[in-house]
Design an enzyme around this catalytic site. Structure first.
Site, PDB file in Angstrom:
ATOM      1  N   GLY A  60     -17.306  -9.413  63.070  1.00 44.78           N
ATOM      2  CA  GLY A  60     -18.085  -8.650  62.399  1.00 44.78           C
ATOM      3  C   GLY A  60     -18.223  -7.547  61.454  1.00 44.78           C
ATOM      4  O   GLY A  60     -17.269  -7.279  60.203  1.00 44.78           O
ATOM      5  N   CYS A 113      -8.528  -0.685  54.580  1.00 42.11           N
ATOM      6  CA  CYS A 113      -8.733  -1.486  54.088  1.00 42.11           C
ATOM      7  C   CYS A 113      -7.528  -1.968  53.037  1.00 42.11           C
ATOM      8  O   CYS A 113      -8.094  -2.732  52.484  1.00 42.11           O
ATOM      9  CB  CYS A 113     -10.115  -2.216  54.109  1.00 42.11           C
ATOM     10  SG  CYS A 113     -11.185  -2.202  54.719  1.00 42.11           S
TER      11      CYS A 113
END
Lengths: 446, 226
Positions: free
Chosen positions: B157, B175
């Site tokens: 999530g 990321c």
């Protein structure tokens, strides 16, 4: 008959996916619902599950490769059938498939044909069944025993459905994974599939319709532009609407001199906004919908539901399609608010930034083609709404006012409505109401 | 009638434990044994690497990770590497997405919307960046999103930086993005506690997903619940 497993479209804006990890190898036996491969799109990882029981015969894309939506991922077949891979130089692929088949055969368990058939019907992996015959051969009784002992067979993702339900699901393009079974032990029966097909997420107009298996193109067909992304959603939704709702379109020509003057006055008074005709018509439509609740309604589960909120969708043309952002509680918004929100929605639509909340929950749609010099047209209803208003251009024409021919600004409105819910007279009264507002905007205050 | 979504809240919890719990709950959700559930918690220090990620985005040596008490886990979500730890609000919705538009990208946009609305309550302006999933502010990325889906049931999530020790982000390329900073709510002089933000976020989740949140029955899955 071999089955092709294709890259699924997991979202409206998904055009391709990247192969993650293969969970099965060529030659492995797979059951319905077995995870075959992980695919990645955006920041999402999803598993593609097998829709067929059989042997994984061919893998079309390696890990890390990108495959477009509906592109081939794998082929599932029986252990020994001949596999043909369309499009690719199929000789090496076929050779690989044959080799795989050979290894698959070796791993094959011993089972009676009847036991195999039963296992296939029930969608269970025969490898999981223990044979009770002297040589470990599996017989029907073993499969039955396995079925009885298996706790909640759906828990591992297998889908229980009658063969006829499966066939209907294929015809209607319904994903059995999304259907709730009402038959014995949660088995999906024909009625469940038909229900699922008739109720495609009514509150979410932006949701893609369930995918139908791609039609096989004839071998000679030239490769066209694939029907993907937004185009595919539009194709499915428009077809669904035309198949579902008996459309009737009525139109009326209106002298809009008073509205032209009204807009001039409003824009002269508020220099910080420039109210458009669409803004004004949106306001008028919202006011009219309050008076005609039957137009602001949907058929949900065979019942007519009149919506309390008036949420007006406004079609926005994009380079590659269109979207319909929704102005919530349009009847409660002032013209300035309508103008600001619509501008914001249109801008977001064009930069692909529309949030879910801006696309869902519409109860009526307006489509304005006036800027393209269109007078009248027959718009297609945006399901599950019951009507859509097509707005034409404003053009000066000779008109008869008080028995004299004068120059007047004229506009044509076209209203398509769903005859299951709305009858002609009701639709005409609703259109007449909007016409009255356009002829005399002050009357909206009454 | 509104859909309901159970709320399962934890205090600080090890990553592995909740990951296993998620996997179990996805199976249970798929077979209809449980309803949609929103798990909310805070993690011990951990770097998680998604399917698109690589250990190359960890910028410090393994023994330093060890001495800092950080574990590294490779997980089955989309995205690259990220950090979780104290001062972060982590949410794992286990939802049957067929009831929420059956569109995975839409789902991710909805999660972004929840966070944008939540931080807006604290006066922080969040936005989306094309192609860079997550929630961004003028000071950098304030929330990361990575989702795993099995049979249209979601797991993993989002994580929202309230006041984590930002030092931990400097040890990785979050990321896999090398040139964009990471931000926290504290950077905007917000001093709200995790519980306050969690409460606000639940409200926004309720709105965006149009659900009613109910506490999960306690003792279920053997854990302490809200």
């Amino acid at each position: 008959m071999a089955t092709e497993i294709k890259m699924p479209q997991l979202g409206l804006t998904m055009t391709e996916g990247t192969i993650g990890t293969w969970k099965k190898n060529v030659g492995d036996t797979v059951a319905v619902g077995d995870a075959l491969v992980e695919i990645m799109t955006d920041k999402i990882t999803s598993e593609v599950e097998s829709t067929e029981a059989g042997v994984l015969r061919f893998i079309a894309a390696k890990e890390g490769e990108t495959v477009e939506v509906q592109g081939l991922l794998a082929i599932i077949g029986t252990a020994d059938e001949k596999i043909e891979v369309a499009g690719s130089g199929s000789a090496p692929a076929a050779a690989a498939a044959q080799a795989a088949a050979a290894s698959a055969v070796k791993r094959e368990v011993k089972a009676s044909p009847a036991a195999r058939r039963l296992a296939e019907e029930k969608g269970i992996d025969i490898n999981l069944v223990t044979g009770s015959n002297a040589d470990g051969r599996i017989v029907v009784a073993d499969v039955e025993k396995y079925l009885e002992s298996a706790p909640a067979p759906q828990a591992d993702g297998r889908i229980k459905a009658s063969p006829y339900a499966k066939k209907i699901a294929e015809e209607l393009g319904v994903d059995l994974g999304a259907v709730v079974g009402t038959g014995p032990e949660g088995r999906i029966v024909e009625e469940d599939v038909r229900k699922a097909a008739a109720a495609p997420a009514p509150a979410k107009p932006a949701a893609p319709a369930p995918q139908a298996p791609a039609a096989k193109a004839p071998a000679t067909a030239k490769a066209g532009e694939p029907l993907v992304g937004m185009r595919k959603v539009i194709a499915e939704r428009m077809t669904y609407s035309k198949h579902t709702a008996p459309h009737v379109t009525i139109s009326t020509e209106i002298n809009v001199d008073a509205t032209v003057a009204f807009r001039g006055e409003v824009n002269a008074k508020c220099t910080d906004v420039r109210v458009s005709y669409t803004d004004i018509i949106t306001k008028m439509v919202a006011a009219a919908l309050r008076k005609f609740p039957i137009i602001n309604a949907s058929i949900i589960d065979n019942a007519i539901v009149k919506h309390e909120d008036i949420n007006v969708g406004i079609a926005v043309a994009l380079d590659n399609g269109l979207v319909v952002p929704v102005l919530r509680n349009a009847d409660k918004c002032g013209l300035k608010e309508i103008n600001e929100k619509c501008k914001d929605m249109a801008q977001k639509a064009r930069s692909n930034q529309l949030g879910m909340d801006m696309l869902a929950g519409g109860t009526f749609t307006i489509s304005n083609l006036g800027s393209y010099d269109v007078d009248a047209f027959t718009p297609v209803i945006n399901q599950p709404e019951s009507a859509i208003l097509g707005v034409g251009r404003i053009v000066k024409k000779p008109a008869v006012v008080n028995d004299e021919i004068v120059i007047a600004s004229m506009m044509t409105l076209s209203l398509s409505f769903d005859h299951r819910i709305v009858d002609g007279a009701q639709a005409a009264q609703f259109l007449k109401c909007i016409k009255t507002y356009l002829e005399d905007p002050m009357s909206m205050l009454m | 009638m509104k859909k309901t979504c159970r709320l399962l809240e934890f205090e600080r919890t090890a990553y592995d434990y909740v990951w296993d719990l998620q996997k179990e709950m996805v199976q249970q959700r798929r077979s209809g044994q449980i309803d949609d559930t929103l798990i909310m918690l805070e993690h011990d220090h951990v770097y998680t690497i998604g399917r698109a990620g690589s250990r190359n985005n960890i910028l410090v040596a393994a023994d330093q990770l060890k001495s800092e008490g950080i574990t590294v886990v490779e997980v089955d979500r989309g995205g690259d590497i990220t950090y979780h730890g104290p001062g972060q609000l982590v949410g794992y919705p286990i939802l049957n997405l067929t009831a929420y538009g059956k569109d995975m990208h839409l789902y991710v946009r909805m999660l972004e919307e929840v966070i944008i609305r939540t931080i807006a309550v604290y006066g922080i302006n969040g936005h989306r960046e094309n192609g860079l999933t997550g929630v961004w502010t003028k000071k950098g990325k304030i929330a990361a999103i990575g989702v795993g889906v099995k049979g249209w049931v979601s797991m993993h999530g989002f994580s929202l930086n309230i006041h984590p020790d930002m030092r931990y982000f400097s040890m990785i390329n979050p990321c896999g993005i090398t040139n964009r900073p990471v931000a926290s709510m504290r950077d905007f002089a917000v001093s709200a506690s995790r519980n306050e933000v969690a409460h606000e976020l639940q409200k926004q989740f309720t709105d965006v997903f149009d659900v009613q949140i109910t506490p999960a029955r306690s003792k279920e899955n053997g854990c302490n619940t809200a």
